[in-house]
Scaffold this motif. Structure first.
Motif: not given
Length: 405
Positions: A199-203, A348-352, A356-359
């Protein structure tokens, strides 16, 4: 737990197969040894055809001890009680009782086993001290209390041994369940780690590509050079994303091998700023020197948190400027990312799952994330990651925000 124990015992004992080898061994030994024992107990009844059949019936019931442990233990005790009532000699007949009791206790039916063996013991007392007058052998007297003490000790020993084995098997079953649960947790954690990394790479890269694709389409007919620049940025961002995705996938295919390229860290912060600039975001940085000397895990987590925070600014903020501040208070690394907003409010087309991933990344390092609107407008992300002794000693006094700007 009782159901798990039964399933474990059924699996280990092969409940789908009849234990004919052990049952046959008990039958042969009982038949052979009983004849020898009769010579030591000449006052007992000779073991004739009926006695031999009773000696065979016990091991025959043992064939079903894994499938039906409760009926088998009661059946074997009943057969043994009939054998004793017929006045036949003591001895190997009790092997079938011990094995049936053991199987029932280990399978989780301890109360049934106690009840069956207790009924056998009580029946023996009744035969030896009251019913002996009407039962063979003729002229028999009451059983010596020494014999009763030996039988009682034998019953207690059988039950105690069965309980010891039951406790050990329960512990094995618990250990195996805990190992399976730990393995499932490791698999889940690895799956979450991979999902978070992808997610972090692609986003971030796709956000840059999305912005530049929009710029390229808007300027395709009016400003060819600017459109070319946008396409060049798209090519570079997609190449970097493909490289990082390939690294993650290579790690999956060969989990025992070290990555061919090092994991990204804050030493690539300038590249992150350039990518954000290509997406139209101007980023200022304070405290870059505080980002030195970090452990690989902390360095990667810090880089990904900043990457996701900038991606969220690109996606969700109307502001085209952002500020990064890296500080190193005692025992920790603090990362602050702010923008002046306002939020765009559009899709914005994100996964939302960015916050959560940062936390999750911060929590994996023992840290925390605070994210929310600023009182004067805009949005702030504040991450705090604890540092080890080695990282603290390598701080070189960089604790402030503006000294090493």
């Amino acid at each position: 737990m009782a159901q798990r124990r039964r399933e474990y015992w059924a699996e280990r004992s092969g409940a789908g197969r009849l234990p004919w080898r052990s049952s046959l061994l008990v039958a042969v030994f009982t038949q052979a040894a009983t004849g020898w024992v009769h010579h030591l107990q000449p006052d007992r009844e000779p073991v004739g055809v009926a006695g031999r059949l009773l000696l065979l019936l016990g091991p025959a019931l043992l064939l079903l001890r894994h499938r039906y442990p409760v009926p088998v233990v009661y059946g074997v005790c009943a057969v043994t009680l009939v054998y004793l009532a017929c006045g036949y000699p003591y001895g190997p007949v009790f092997i079938s009782v011990a094995l049936a009791c053991f199987s029932a206790v280990v399978a989780g039916h301890r109360h049934a086993a106690w009840g069956a063996v207790g009924a056998l013991w009580a029946g023996h007392l009744l035969i030896g001290h009251w019913l002996y007058r009407w039962l063979p052998p003729p002229g028999d007297g009451p059983a010596p209390w020494g014999t009763e003490g030996g039988v009682t000790a034998w019953v207690i020993a059988v039950l105690a041994a069965s309980e010891v084995v039951r406790v050990r098997r329960e512990q094995w079953a618990r250990d195996r369940a805990e190992r399976k649960a730990a393995e499932r947790r490791r698999v889940d954690e690895e799956r979450l780690r991979i999902a978070r990394e992808l997610h972090d790479v692609l986003a971030h890269s796709i956000s840059v590509i999305n912005v530049q694709a929009g710029v390229g389409l808007a300027l395709l007919d009016t400003d060819h050079e600017q459109a070319r620049t946008a396409l060049t940025t798209i090519k570079a961002a997609s190449k970097e994303a493909l490289g990082e995705v390939r690294q993650v996938l290579n790690t999956l295919r060969a989990p025992g091998e070290a990555p061919r390229t090092p994991a990204p860290g804050l030493d690539r912060l300038s590249e992150l700023i350039d990518q954000a600039a290509a997406a139209g975001l101007t980023v200022s940085v304070e405290g870059e020197a505080a980002a030195r000397g970090l452990s690989p895990g902390t360095d990667l987590a810090a880089f990904r948190i900043l990457q996701e925070a900038l991606t969220n600014v690109v996606r969700h903020s109307g502001s085209r400027t952002a500020r990064i501040r890296v500080t190193r208070p005692p025992g920790a690394l603090e990362l602050r990312v702010e923008d002046d907003g306002p939020a765009t409010g559009g899709d914005a087309g994100g996964s939302g799952t960015g916050l959560i991933g940062m936390r999750e990344r911060a929590a994996a390092q023992g840290g925390s994330i605070e994210a929310g609107p600023r009182p004067d407008g805009g949005f702030r992300v504040l991450a705090r990651l604890p540092l080890g002794d080695t990282e603290n000693s390598g701080n070189d006094g960089h604790t402030a925000s503006g000294e090493d700007r």
